[in-house]
Design an enzyme around this catalytic site. Structure first.
Site, PDB file in Angstrom:
ATOM      1  CG  PHE A   9     -39.122  25.757 -96.082  1.00 10.70           C
ATOM      2  CD1 PHE A   9     -38.156  25.563 -97.052  1.00 10.70           C
ATOM      3  CD2 PHE A   9     -39.434  27.054 -95.696  1.00 10.70           C
ATOM      4  CE1 PHE A   9     -37.506  26.642 -97.633  1.00 10.70           C
ATOM      5  CE2 PHE A   9     -38.793  28.143 -96.269  1.00 10.70           C
ATOM      6  CZ  PHE A   9     -37.824  27.939 -97.249  1.00 10.70           C
ATOM      7  CG  ASP A  10     -41.243  18.036 -96.716  1.00 10.05           C
ATOM      8  OD1 ASP A  10     -41.932  17.628 -95.769  1.00 10.05           O
ATOM      9  OD2 ASP A  10     -40.477  17.296 -97.372  1.00 10.05           O
TER      10      ASP A  10
END
Length: 214
Positions: A9-10
């Protein structure tokens, strides 16, 4: 249907809405440099890409000035700007559900890892991640592709066909492709459908719930 085992995940624009803290930090820098001509649309473009690149691209600073600019930015950001954010609705439920299914979760952000850890701890999300990977403070590791490569190694994710990058900007998609991963672009962050489509995201979603369906 359980195609993916590893989820990367960013942070900004994917897990948290960090617009206020980042734009306030950029404004702090511009005021220090007596620059008054800017608009919120430009400031929002700082969310995601490496800071040095954005200062050069949007305000014409020279490459050799970026170290000083980033140090100035961090004055405001480390003093509390990093916490001027909120977790997107549905994100914690998504993370909790994926962990319950035995998935491996990681954060891969261009933000310095030191700040990413403190933010995730403050908002109660750190417990869901097997790995939190970010940029180094000295900029030696800063691009999304380099951060993602580091995260893959930390998670020992050798089956790249079973790993996916989730983010809101083209840098997330490009970084995924460079590392041999598929990507999911999210529209609740700061990128646009046009940007994510042009970058080549395999999937584009409107909500965190749609990630579970994929």
């Amino acid at each position: 249907m359980a195609k993916y085992q590893y989820y990367f995940f960013d942070l900004d624009g994917t897990l948290i809405d960090s617009e206020r803290g980042i734009t306030n930090s950029v404004k702090y820098v511009l005021e220090k440099y007596h620059m008054k001509e800017y608009d919120m649309g430009t400031l929002r473009k700082f969310i995601g890409p490496p800071l040095g690149e954005s200062f050069q691209k949007y305000f014409g600073f020279a490459a050799e000035e970026t170290g000083e600019l980033i140090a100035c930015y961090r004055e405001y950001y480390s003093a509390g700007g990093m916490y001027e954010a909120e977790v997107y609705g549905g994100i914690e439920a998504l993370l909790k559900g994926l962990k319950a299914e035995g998935k491996i979760l990681a954060v891969a952000t261009s933000k310095p890892e030191y700040f990413a850890r403190k933010i995730l701890e403050r908002f109660g999300l750190a417990k869901y991640f097997d790995c939190i990977a970010g940029a180094t403070m000295d900029g030696a590791r800063s691009s999304k592709s380099d951060v993602l490569a580091y995260a893959l190694a930390q998670c020992k994710a050798e089956e790249k066909a079973r790993a996916v990058m989730i983010g809101d900007r083209e840098q997330d998609v490009f970084g995924a492709r460079k590392n041999g991963l598929e990507s999911i672009g999210v529209l609740f962050g700061f990128g646009s459908r046009a940007e994510l489509e042009a970058a080549g995201a395999e999937y584009i979603v409107n909500t965190p719930e749609e990630i579970r369906k994929i």
